[in-house]
Design a protein around this motif. Structure first.
Motif, mmCIF file in Angstrom:
data_model
loop_
_atom_site.group_PDB
_atom_site.id
_atom_site.type_symbol
_atom_site.label_atom_id
_atom_site.label_comp_id
_atom_site.label_asym_id
_atom_site.label_seq_id
_atom_site.Cartn_x
_atom_site.Cartn_y
_atom_site.Cartn_z
ATOM 1 N N GLY A 1 5.482 -10.441 -0.129
ATOM 2 C CA GLY A 1 5.719 -11.299 -1.285
ATOM 3 C C GLY A 1 6.265 -10.509 -2.464
ATOM 4 N N VAL A 2 6.114 -9.177 -2.392
ATOM 5 C CA VAL A 2 6.616 -8.303 -3.462
ATOM 6 C C VAL A 2 7.377 -7.154 -2.814
ATOM 7 N N VAL A 3 8.541 -6.838 -3.368
ATOM 8 C CA VAL A 3 9.297 -5.670 -2.905
ATOM 9 C C VAL A 3 9.452 -4.733 -4.096
ATOM 10 N N LEU A 4 9.052 -3.482 -3.925
ATOM 11 C CA LEU A 4 9.182 -2.489 -5.005
ATOM 12 C C LEU A 4 10.191 -1.428 -4.608
ATOM 13 N N LEU A 5 11.103 -1.134 -5.534
ATOM 14 C CA LEU A 5 12.098 -0.087 -5.300
ATOM 15 C C LEU A 5 12.097 0.839 -6.512
ATOM 16 N N ALA B 1 -0.248 -0.368 -4.167
ATOM 17 C CA ALA B 1 -1.632 -0.486 -3.697
ATOM 18 C C ALA B 1 -2.479 -1.301 -4.674
ATOM 19 N N SER B 2 -2.106 -1.289 -5.961
ATOM 20 C CA SER B 2 -2.878 -2.068 -6.949
ATOM 21 C C SER B 2 -2.561 -3.564 -6.845
ATOM 22 N N LEU B 3 -1.476 -3.897 -6.131
ATOM 23 C CA LEU B 3 -1.059 -5.305 -6.040
ATOM 24 C C LEU B 3 -1.429 -5.952 -4.708
ATOM 25 N N GLY B 4 -1.605 -5.154 -3.677
ATOM 26 C CA GLY B 4 -1.894 -5.737 -2.369
ATOM 27 C C GLY B 4 -1.820 -4.691 -1.277
ATOM 28 N N GLU B 5 -1.577 -5.149 -0.048
ATOM 29 C CA GLU B 5 -1.492 -4.207 1.082
ATOM 30 C C GLU B 5 -0.059 -3.685 1.176
ATOM 31 N N VAL B 6 0.087 -2.369 1.188
ATOM 32 C CA VAL B 6 1.422 -1.771 1.131
ATOM 33 C C VAL B 6 1.955 -1.472 2.530
ATOM 34 N N VAL B 7 3.190 -1.921 2.785
ATOM 35 C CA VAL B 7 3.942 -1.432 3.938
ATOM 36 C C VAL B 7 5.200 -0.774 3.370
ATOM 37 N N VAL B 8 5.733 0.173 4.111
ATOM 38 C CA VAL B 8 6.854 0.964 3.583
ATOM 39 C C VAL B 8 8.087 0.745 4.441
ATOM 40 N N MET C 1 -4.217 -11.757 1.162
ATOM 41 C CA MET C 1 -3.805 -10.608 0.336
ATOM 42 C C MET C 1 -2.283 -10.463 0.370
ATOM 43 N N THR C 2 -1.676 -10.203 -0.789
ATOM 44 C CA THR C 2 -0.220 -10.048 -0.853
ATOM 45 C C THR C 2 0.212 -8.800 -0.098
ATOM 46 N N THR C 3 1.289 -8.944 0.661
ATOM 47 C CA THR C 3 1.864 -7.744 1.266
ATOM 48 C C THR C 3 2.963 -7.230 0.337
ATOM 49 N N VAL C 4 2.902 -5.940 0.044
ATOM 50 C CA VAL C 4 3.868 -5.320 -0.868
ATOM 51 C C VAL C 4 4.727 -4.361 -0.048
ATOM 52 N N LEU C 5 6.024 -4.610 -0.036
ATOM 53 C CA LEU C 5 6.935 -3.736 0.702
ATOM 54 C C LEU C 5 7.525 -2.718 -0.275
#
Ligand SMILES: Cc1cc2nc3c(=O)[nH]c(=O)nc-3n(C[C@H](O)[C@H](O)[C@H](O)COP(=O)(O)OP(=O)(O)OC[C@H]3O[C@@H](n4cnc5c(N)ncnc54)[C@H](O)[C@@H]3O)c2cc1C
Length: 315
Positions: free
Chosen positions: A86-90, A27-34, A1-5
């Motif tokens: 694998g993904v960073v959202l800002l 959360a729709s893309l993978g497991e979220v860490v903040v 599962m992709t981890t999304v930061l």
């Protein structure tokens, strides 16, 4: 599962709508860490946890925020390495975009800004050249860094509050030429934040220094007050109210434009608004080309009438 930061800059007392949108998208893309560069209170952290976030990263050194974007980019790079994201959202504020760019350089990763839609394969939709083109694009590096426009994604209902675990990480701070030496809180207007407001009443040069009727209408509608650059440059309202190419980008449900001619640089910041109402005394003003409803008239006559009617109807 992709981890999304998900990077949450400047945490407030509780989660803002745009933050809930970003967490929902994550959360729709993978497991979220903040990642939190600044300290957050228990209510805020409970809110973060209610989106299924179990861990959040904090810099071991408090000096990260003092060196502005450079320090935050260094912190985020450390958080990406620690989490294997694998993904960073800002968010999409100028500061967030600059952090995204610096992070991209540090990680040799692709960056897409101003994202308004995202497919599950991370194909992003954004508009470019002051809104002249809608572009679909995808990052081709292992890590995708995306800045997300407010009001573009749905904030799903959160689960029950729960406290995520703090994970302190060491950050090697860059040598910074500039440091923050003090902060002054902005006076609270009681109106919603411009980039999150569902209704915006914006004024331009036609306001001629008097934002009173716009403020009255904004308050009647529970909205925020924005401005064109002509109005902010004239000093009639603070620069943070500027909407457009070099100001804020907004996408409210309702944008009321009063005494603004609709230059391309102004349009770039507001044309994705759901419904645009324009009030201008010049019937040939270009603002009417993008308006859903146009009123040719003097804003000092039209706005008070609208406010009275809205108050009368208790809308
Ligand atoms: C690099 C660059 C970046 C820029 N970035 C931005 C930006 O981010 N945001 C931005 O807004 N601009 C930006 N600009 C400036 C932009 O080009 C325009 O100059 C600016 O938007 C004009 O502001 P305005 O519409 O308020 O003023 P004007 O163009 O002077 O229009 C005023 C309007 O008010 C109407 N009016 C006058 N009195 C009344 C009245 N009583 N009732 C009703 N209508 C009335 C007039 O008919 C007119 O249409 C930028 C320009 C450059 C070169």
């Amino acid at each position: 599962m992709t981890t999304v930061l998900v990077f949450l800059d400047h945490p407030g007392a509780s989660l803002a709508k745009s933050e809930r949108e970003i967490l929902s998208l994550g959360a729709s893309l993978g497991e979220v860490v903040v990642a939190l560069a600044d300290e957050a209170g228990p209510a805020y952290l409970d809110g973060v946890g209610s989106y299924g976030v179990r861990e959040y990263y904090r810099p071991e050194t408090a000096a990260v925020s003092e060196v502005l974007v450079a320090g935050k980019a260094a912190f985020l790079a450390a958080a990406v390495r620690a989490s294997g994201a694998g993904v960073v959202l800002l968010g999409n504020a100028y500061e967030s975009k600059e952090i995204a760019a610096r992070l991209g350089v540090r990680l040799e990763a692709g960056v897409i800004t101003d994202v308004v839609a995202l497919d599950s394969d991370l194909t992003a939709t954004k508009s470019d050249f002051a809104g002249s083109y809608t572009v679909e694009c995808r990052v081709t590096t292992d890590v995708s860094i995306l800045t997300v426009k407010p009001n573009s994604f749905e904030a799903v209902e959160a689960g029950p509050p729960s406290s995520p675990r703090e994970v302190p990480i060491p950050v090697e701070l860059p040598l910074a030429a500039a440091r923050v030496t003090g902060r002054v809180d902005k006076p609270v207007s009681g109106r919603p934040d411009l980039s999150e407001a569902r209704v915006i009443v914006a004024g331009g040069r036609g306001v001629n220094g008097n934002f009173g009727p716009l403020e009255e209408l904004a308050d009647a509608l529970g909205g925020a007050v924005g401005a064109s650059r002509a109005a902010t440059d004239a000093g009639w309202i603070e620069h943070s109210a500027q909407i457009g190419q070099t100001g804020k980008t907004v996408s409210p449900q309702l944008y009321i434009s009063a005494g603004i001619s609709g230059a391309i640089q102004q349009k770039a910041g507001m044309q994705t608004s759901k419904v645009i109402v324009a009030i201008n005394k010049d019937a040939d003003s270009p603002v009417f080309e993008i308006a859903d409803f146009g009123i040719v008239g003097d804003l000092f006559t039209v706005l008070p009438q609208a406010t009275d009617e809205i108050r009368k109807r208790g809308l």
